[in-house]
Scaffold this active site. Structure first.
Site, short mmCIF file in Angstrom:
data_model
loop_
_atom_site.label_atom_id
_atom_site.label_comp_id
_atom_site.label_asym_id
_atom_site.label_seq_id
_atom_site.Cartn_x
_atom_site.Cartn_y
_atom_site.Cartn_z
CB CYS A 48 50.68 49.71 37.80
SG CYS A 48 51.73 48.53 36.91
CB CYS A 120 42.41 37.58 43.51
SG CYS A 120 43.38 36.68 44.69
#
Length: 135
Positions: A48, A120
Site C-alpha cells: 500500500c 485492477c
C-alpha cells in the site's frame, strides 16, 4: 485496525504527491497505461502506498490488457476491503487497503483461474518491493 484510518487530509497531503492523494484518498483513477507498474514483471511484493501494508505478490500479477496492474488474488485474506461503488453511473466493487482505507481500484469477475477475479489497481496506490535474492 491501524491508526492510519484516523489520519486527516493534512497528514496524507504531507505524505503523498498531489496525484497520489487524488487517487488514494479521493478515490480517483489514473489514466490507463500511464501507471508505473503496468508492465512490471520482477518478482516481489506490492505494498500500500499510504501505509506499506503488503497487498499483492508478483506471482498473482497478470496482463489483463486493461491498462492497470492486475492481480488474481491479494497476498492474504483480510488485507483488502471491498465496498459497492455506484459512481460514474456504474455498479462496481471498490477495493481498499484494510489497514488505512487507501483506494486501490476495483475488482471484477473476469480474471483468470484459479480465482476468476481481476483486482485492477492504480499504480499510484501501490509501491513495489523487489524480492531480494538469497545467496
Amino acid at each position: 485496525m491501524s491508526d492510519h484510518n484516523l489520519k486527516d487530509d493534512d497528514y496524507w497531503r504531507s505524505k503523498l504527491t498531489d496525484e497520489e492523494f487524488r487517487i488514494c484518498r479521493e478515490k480517483g483513477t489514473e489514466m490507463p497505461f500511464s501507471g508505473k507498474y503496468v508492465d512490471t514483471t520482477e518478482a516481489g511484493t506490492y505494498l500500500c502506498r499510504c501505509c506499506n501494508t503488503p497487498l499483492f505478490k508478483s506471482l498473482a500479477k497478470f496482463d489483463a490488457g486493461c491498462g492497470w496492474p492486475s492481480f488474481f488474488e491479494p497476498l492474504e485474506k483480510g488485507v483488502i476491503t471491498e465496498e459497492m461503488d455506484t459512481s460514474l453511473g456504474m455498479v462496481r466493487t471498490e477495493i481498499m487497503c484494510e489497514a488505512c482505507g487507501c483506494h486501490l481500484g476495483h475488482v471484477f469477475t473476469d480474471g483468470p483461474q484459479p480465482t476468476g477475479l481481476r483486482y485492477c489497481v492504480n499504480s499510484a496506490s501501490i509501491q513495489f518491493e523487489e524480492e531480494k535474492n538469497q545467496s
